[in-house]
Write an enzyme that holds these catalytic residues in place. Structure first.
Site, PDB file in Angstrom:
ATOM      1  CE  LYS A 309      42.194 -28.358 -24.243  1.00  0.00           C
ATOM      2  NZ  LYS A 309      42.860 -27.424 -23.586  1.00  0.00           N
ATOM      3  CG  ASP A 346      46.066 -25.053 -24.786  1.00  0.00           C
ATOM      4  OD1 ASP A 346      45.443 -24.238 -25.215  1.00  0.00           O
ATOM      5  OD2 ASP A 346      45.369 -26.104 -24.253  1.00  0.00           O
TER       6      ASP A 346
HETATM    7  P1  NAP Z   1      43.945 -30.647 -16.029  1.00  0.00           P
HETATM    8  O1  NAP Z   1      44.292 -31.446 -17.026  1.00  0.00           O
HETATM    9  O2  NAP Z   1      42.656 -31.167 -15.287  1.00  0.00           O
HETATM   10  O3  NAP Z   1      45.087 -30.759 -14.874  1.00  0.00           O
HETATM   11  C1  NAP Z   1      45.070 -30.078 -13.768  1.00  0.00           C
HETATM   12  C2  NAP Z   1      46.415 -30.196 -13.140  1.00  0.00           C
HETATM   13  O4  NAP Z   1      46.234 -29.067 -11.955  1.00  0.00           O
HETATM   14  C3  NAP Z   1      46.844 -31.116 -12.610  1.00  0.00           C
HETATM   15  O5  NAP Z   1      48.278 -31.419 -12.740  1.00  0.00           O
HETATM   16  C4  NAP Z   1      46.490 -31.482 -10.908  1.00  0.00           C
HETATM   17  O6  NAP Z   1      47.081 -32.286 -10.357  1.00  0.00           O
HETATM   18  C5  NAP Z   1      46.641 -29.938 -10.680  1.00  0.00           C
HETATM   19  N1  NAP Z   1      45.538 -29.516  -9.419  1.00  0.00           N
HETATM   20  C6  NAP Z   1      44.179 -29.698  -9.682  1.00  0.00           C
HETATM   21  N2  NAP Z   1      43.833 -29.286  -8.733  1.00  0.00           N
HETATM   22  C7  NAP Z   1      44.739 -29.108  -7.662  1.00  0.00           C
HETATM   23  C8  NAP Z   1      44.850 -28.739  -6.262  1.00  0.00           C
HETATM   24  N3  NAP Z   1      43.762 -28.607  -5.558  1.00  0.00           N
HETATM   25  N4  NAP Z   1      46.055 -28.299  -5.559  1.00  0.00           N
HETATM   26  C9  NAP Z   1      47.213 -28.704  -6.525  1.00  0.00           C
HETATM   27  N5  NAP Z   1      47.228 -28.946  -7.621  1.00  0.00           N
HETATM   28  C10 NAP Z   1      45.922 -29.502  -8.213  1.00  0.00           C
HETATM   29  O7  NAP Z   1      43.647 -29.421 -16.419  1.00  0.00           O
HETATM   30  P2  NAP Z   1      44.338 -28.309 -17.685  1.00  0.00           P
HETATM   31  O8  NAP Z   1      43.347 -28.432 -18.718  1.00  0.00           O
HETATM   32  O9  NAP Z   1      45.788 -28.788 -17.732  1.00  0.00           O
HETATM   33  O10 NAP Z   1      43.949 -26.948 -17.023  1.00  0.00           O
HETATM   34  C11 NAP Z   1      44.778 -26.267 -15.945  1.00  0.00           C
HETATM   35  C12 NAP Z   1      44.483 -24.972 -15.668  1.00  0.00           C
HETATM   36  O11 NAP Z   1      44.784 -23.976 -17.045  1.00  0.00           O
HETATM   37  C13 NAP Z   1      43.024 -24.557 -15.678  1.00  0.00           C
HETATM   38  O12 NAP Z   1      42.787 -23.505 -14.673  1.00  0.00           O
HETATM   39  C14 NAP Z   1      42.504 -24.237 -16.899  1.00  0.00           C
HETATM   40  O13 NAP Z   1      41.260 -23.294 -16.928  1.00  0.00           O
HETATM   41  C15 NAP Z   1      43.938 -23.315 -17.239  1.00  0.00           C
HETATM   42  N6  NAP Z   1      43.960 -23.097 -18.873  1.00  0.00           N
HETATM   43  C16 NAP Z   1      43.849 -21.822 -19.220  1.00  0.00           C
HETATM   44  C17 NAP Z   1      44.252 -21.790 -20.857  1.00  0.00           C
HETATM   45  C18 NAP Z   1      43.991 -20.283 -21.220  1.00  0.00           C
HETATM   46  O14 NAP Z   1      43.824 -19.876 -22.356  1.00  0.00           O
HETATM   47  N7  NAP Z   1      44.084 -19.202 -20.381  1.00  0.00           N
HETATM   48  C19 NAP Z   1      44.179 -22.663 -21.473  1.00  0.00           C
HETATM   49  C20 NAP Z   1      44.000 -24.243 -21.093  1.00  0.00           C
HETATM   50  C21 NAP Z   1      44.225 -24.186 -19.748  1.00  0.00           C
HETATM   51  P3  NAP Z   1      47.094 -33.791 -10.125  1.00  0.00           P
HETATM   52  O15 NAP Z   1      47.886 -34.170 -11.136  1.00  0.00           O
HETATM   53  O16 NAP Z   1      47.564 -33.981  -8.842  1.00  0.00           O
HETATM   54  O17 NAP Z   1      45.751 -34.269 -10.260  1.00  0.00           O
END
Ligand code: NAP
Length: 521
Positions: A309, A346
């Site tokens: 991405k 998104d």
């Molecule tokens: P990402 O870039 O890896 O970001 C993850 C975020 O979650 C970071 O801010 C991280 O905090 C936090 N995090 C991770 N593990 C954690 C924990 N154990 N406790 C507290 N905070 C935690 O991921 P992303 O792409 O943004 O995706 C995030 C979520 O959205 C995922 O579950 C993904 O599947 C979902 N999503 C869904 C859709 C949909 O269409 N439904 C689309 C996109 C994403 P730190 O900054 O501290 O690391």
């Protein structure tokens, strides 16, 4: 009964071959016969892997009866030797013997690997050629190498068909196979396929480049080669029977993409709107490899997922303003002149479901997380005039996002004092190993709506807690459909069939479609 294969018979055979050949195997003749009977209901081209049978000759009496009554079914007999990736451990001469008996039992084609063909006496090859149509095959289990040279070696045996199979190590390996098919399949009928997860392009659109047909598994779990797709998926999801020179190619690119629901959702949308396009899963973590395919296949549009991405952004000719602020692109479109434009849908995935429920201007929204999805949510919601609070495990990252988007940062300990219209979970807390967890405690859920981005499981702990408190929930599947619907609109310029897409996604997730209310994209 042996018969000399005339040019007329060969022409007739070629003209009635379908696009899919089902590869069948079993441990004993009775099971193989049963599989043949079942597969023949919907398929008229079957490959029989005789090398899986300990004593192949025991199949032939029953096979002869079958072929006498099923003259419309074309059978390829294959008895692949162990050194060439099969299970047959006999000599090349005993292999020829089995194939001749298969031809006498009614198989119209026999497949012999080029390595064996080289070791056989000319009279053995002549006997095979006189008995039925001849397929000379080659399999490279390590890569996609020397395709032209290998093809020329096989051509020396004057086969009726050349089958060339390689292993895709990159997406661009499919391009090599496609070029070979385009240049050679008019000279000798050729079947060209790349094995492996990265070879899916060749399995679906190889027929467009000239492959005489492609191989498919009868059922999931019954694949005879790595990366083989079932006939049902090839027909129903990828609509291989309508793929032609005008078919536009789209896909989801990233690593992993094997379990992505996007191909099912997007191919449903294309079918529903009668658009001549196919959407593939493109497994790669390498932006340069991906872009080579975009240029050379060409691919018209892509959904971009992790880990590409951010990496893809520097390769784009232009992005929209929000994508630039977010710093991540999940949608690519290629213009007719070959320019690449990037978007982030998104944002639509978050904003659209909320706009359908409340007025975003002035609403109070908490976003948990500061990763890619959180950034899309925060900038998208700020763009619509919402007041946004960010909370994140790593405070500095959350503070930076809040500052960039002119929002507020809030620490976990302050939450019990604040009320929101919406709480958005943009972390993976609640999925995979953290299924039993929720990013917030029950007393911290002080909102009218909880928006859960996770869509597997459908009901996270957070969602269950919110429902129990009477808070309305918006599920991750709804976001997934909306971001996909926006991609469809960007690529086609048409409204997306969002309800149909939503039904497909819920069905694939094994959820009752009543979970989702009707969508308007
Ligand atoms: P990402 O870039 O890896 O970001 C993850 C975020 O979650 C970071 O801010 C991280 O905090 C936090 N995090 C991770 N593990 C954690 C924990 N154990 N406790 C507290 N905070 C935690 O991921 P992303 O792409 O943004 O995706 C995030 C979520 O959205 C995922 O579950 C993904 O599947 C979902 N999503 C869904 C859709 C949909 O269409 N439904 C689309 C996109 C994403 P730190 O900054 O501290 O690391």
């Amino acid at each position: 009964m042996n018969f000399e294969v005339s040019n007329y018979a060969l022409h007739h055979l070629r003209s009635r071959l379908p696009r899919i050949c089902i590869a069948l195997f079993a441990a004993n003749p009775a099971d193989l016969m049963q599989k043949i009977e079942v597969a023949a209901h919907d398929n008229s081209l079957l490959e029989l892997r005789l090398d899986y049978l300990p004593r192949p000759a025991l199949l032939f009496p029953k096979l002869k009866q079958f072929t006498a009554f099923h003259r419309d079914i074309v059978l390829i007999a294959t008895c692949r030797r162990a050194p060439n990736g099969g299970k047959f451990r006999g000599t090349p001469t005993s292999q020829v013997d089995i194939l001749l008996k298969a031809a006498a039992a009614g198989c119209q084609l026999v497949d012999i690997e080029v390595e064996t063909a080289k070791s056989l006496k000319a009279k053995d090859m002549d006997r095979l050629r006189r008995s039925c149509s001849l397929v000379i095959s080659s399999h490279d289990y390590r890569g996609t190498r020397k395709l032209e040279e290998t093809w020329e070696q096989m051509r020396e045996f004057s086969p009726d068909y050349i089958k060339i199979v390689s292993t895709a190590r990159t997406l661009s390996d499919n391009v090599k196979m496609m070029r070979l098919l385009e240049q050679r399949s008019d000279i000798v009928s050729t079947v060209g396929v790349c094995m492996g997860e990265q070879g899916v392009i060749s399995r679906v659109i190889g027929v467009r480049a000239g492959s005489a047909f492609t191989f498919a598994a009868a059922q999931s779990g019954e694949e005879t080669a790595p990366g083989q797709i079932t006939a049902r998926v090839l027909r129903d999801v990828y609509r291989i029977d309508m793929v032609d020179a005008a078919t536009k190619i789209y896909g989801v690119a990233g690593d992993p993409v094997g379990h992505s629901l996007s191909p099912q959702m997007m191919n449903t949308a294309f079918r529903r709107e009668n658009i001549n396009a196919v959407y593939l899963a493109l497994q790669t973590a390498d932006a340069s490899d991906l872009l080579k395919c975009v240029r050379e296949i060409p691919i018209q549009g892509l959904s971009i997922t992790m880990p590409l991405k951010q990496a893809i952004v520097e390769h784009l000719d232009k992005t929209d303003a929000l994508t630039e602020k977010i710093g991540a692109c999940n949608t690519l479109i290629r213009s007719q002149e070959g320019k690449l434009y990037g978007f982030n849908t998104d944002v639509a995935g978050v904003v659209r479901p909320l706009e359908q429920r409340l007025n975003l201007a002035g609403s109070r929204i908490l976003v948990i997380g500061a990763g890619g999805a959180a950034r899309a949510a925060v900038f998208g919601l700020r763009d619509r005039g919402a007041e946004v609070w960010v909370m994140n495990r790593t405070a500095e990252k959350g503070q930076k996002l809040a500052r960039q988007a002119h929002g507020h940062y809030v620490s976990h300990s302050q939450l019990r004092k604040l009320d929101f219209d919406v709480i958005v979970n943009a972390t993976p807390v609640g999925m995979s190993a953290s299924r039993p967890q929720s990013p917030l405690e029950e007393p911290e859920l002080r909102a009218k709506y909880v928006f859960e981005m996770i869509y597997t499981p459908a009901e996270t702990k957070l969602v269950k807690m919110a429902r129990a408190k009477g808070i309305q929930v918006i599920l991750g599947s709804e976001m997934f459909v909306h971001q996909g619907a926006r991609q469809f609109e960007i690529w086609t310029g048409k409204p997306a069939p969002a309800n149909e897409m939503h039904r497909t996604v819920l069905h694939a997730l094994g959820q009752n479609s009543n979970l989702g209310r009707p969508l308007t994209a």
